[in-house]
Design a protein around this motif. Structure first.
Motif, PDB file in Angstrom:
ATOM      1  N   VAL A 170       0.777   4.220  -2.766  1.00 60.83           N
ATOM      2  CA  VAL A 170       0.650   5.651  -2.467  1.00 60.83           C
ATOM      3  C   VAL A 170       1.728   6.435  -3.212  1.00 60.83           C
ATOM      4  N   MET A 196       0.827   6.536  -6.866  1.00 63.82           N
ATOM      5  CA  MET A 196      -0.366   7.361  -7.112  1.00 63.82           C
ATOM      6  C   MET A 196      -0.061   8.845  -6.982  1.00 63.82           C
ATOM      7  N   LYS A 197       0.883   9.195  -6.130  1.00 63.24           N
ATOM      8  CA  LYS A 197       1.242  10.610  -5.983  1.00 63.24           C
ATOM      9  C   LYS A 197       1.974  11.132  -7.218  1.00 63.24           C
ATOM     10  N   TYR A 249      -6.974   3.890   3.860  1.00 66.86           N
ATOM     11  CA  TYR A 249      -5.515   3.911   3.967  1.00 66.86           C
ATOM     12  C   TYR A 249      -4.942   4.968   3.029  1.00 66.86           C
ATOM     13  N   PHE A 250      -5.445   5.002   1.796  1.00 73.67           N
ATOM     14  CA  PHE A 250      -4.948   5.959   0.810  1.00 73.67           C
ATOM     15  C   PHE A 250      -5.285   7.397   1.214  1.00 73.67           C
ATOM     16  N   ILE A 269      -6.354  -3.024  -7.221  1.00 70.64           N
ATOM     17  CA  ILE A 269      -6.382  -1.629  -7.650  1.00 70.64           C
ATOM     18  C   ILE A 269      -6.300  -1.609  -9.164  1.00 70.64           C
ATOM     19  N   PHE A 283     -11.142   7.601  -5.976  1.00 70.04           N
ATOM     20  CA  PHE A 283     -11.325   6.164  -5.794  1.00 70.04           C
ATOM     21  C   PHE A 283     -12.800   5.790  -5.857  1.00 70.04           C
ATOM     22  N   LYS A 291      -9.224   2.229   0.644  1.00 69.20           N
ATOM     23  CA  LYS A 291      -9.469   3.641   0.326  1.00 69.20           C
ATOM     24  C   LYS A 291      -9.117   4.514   1.536  1.00 69.20           C
ATOM     25  N   LEU A 325      -3.914  11.052  -0.144  1.00 71.10           N
ATOM     26  CA  LEU A 325      -4.476  11.013  -1.494  1.00 71.10           C
ATOM     27  C   LEU A 325      -5.920  11.502  -1.462  1.00 71.10           C
ATOM     28  N   LEU A 381       0.829  -1.211   0.000  1.00 67.33           N
ATOM     29  CA  LEU A 381       0.000   0.000   0.000  1.00 67.33           C
ATOM     30  C   LEU A 381       0.865   1.263   0.000  1.00 67.33           C
ATOM     31  N   ASP A 382       1.978   1.236   0.723  1.00 66.86           N
ATOM     32  CA  ASP A 382       2.884   2.389   0.718  1.00 66.86           C
ATOM     33  C   ASP A 382       3.462   2.619  -0.683  1.00 66.86           C
TER      34      ASP A 382
END
Length: 176
Positions: free
Chosen positions: A93, A96-97, A133-134, A172, A144, A131, A139, A89-90
């Motif tokens: 992120v 996604m950034k 978490y993000f 995802i 999402f 979601k 984010l 997940l990290d």
């Protein structure tokens, strides 16, 4: 006795006067300007011959984000993320950034244990956990879309515990 009172009173007034005077703020003393320092005479340096002109440097290519992330796993009959999923997940992120305007679909799944209604709700809750978490990582939540699939589309056989563990997941996908 009268003289003692007068002396005591005078001593008291004198000590109060001294203590009040010593508590007053002191004026800042102006600091003297620093002495001027003489600068050494400039030494003429020999200038190197001009280098031949180079092509302007191209900016470093922007690395495209990698959104092919999987293996986001959950505990049995729960939407609590397994700790092994946090590095994934990290990484998501971080990727996604790089592209903050991209929209994503979070597809939640469950194993075949339990009722179809329970599994459907569990899969939605799992996608919402990802979601959350993000969003907590900074984010934009509006990027999402959450979709629950229940026990549909297993990626492994639900007849073994190892297969069921793999089927408890969230995927995802980039929204088209």
């Amino acid at each position: 006795m009268n003289i003692t009172k007068k002396l005591l009173f005078t001593a008291l007034v004198a000590s109060l006067t001294l203590s009040l005077y010593s508590c007053k703020t002191k004026k800042l003393v102006a600091k003297p300007a620093p002495a001027p320092v003489e600068k050494p005479a400039p030494v003429e340096e020999k200038k190197p011959a001009p280098a031949p002109e180079k092509e302007p440097e191209k900016p470093a290519p922007v690395e495209k984000p990698n959104f092919n992330l999987d293996n986001i796993q959950f505990e049995f009959n729960s939407f609590v993320l397994k700790t092994a999923s946090f590095p994934i997940l990290d990484k998501a992120v971080t990727e996604m950034k790089k592209s903050p305007e991209t929209k994503f679909v979070l597809n939640g799944y469950s194993s075949a244990e339990g009722t179809p209604e329970h599994n459907m709700q569990l899969s939605v809750d799992r996608a919402n956990a990802v979601k959350s978490y993000f969003v907590n990582a900074g984010l934009n939540g509006s990027n999402f879309t959450v979709v629950g699939h229940g026990e549909k589309n297993p990626i492994s056989n639900n007849n073994s515990e190892e297969g069921r563990i793999i089927n408890r997941r969230t995927e995802i996908k980039v929204q088209n």
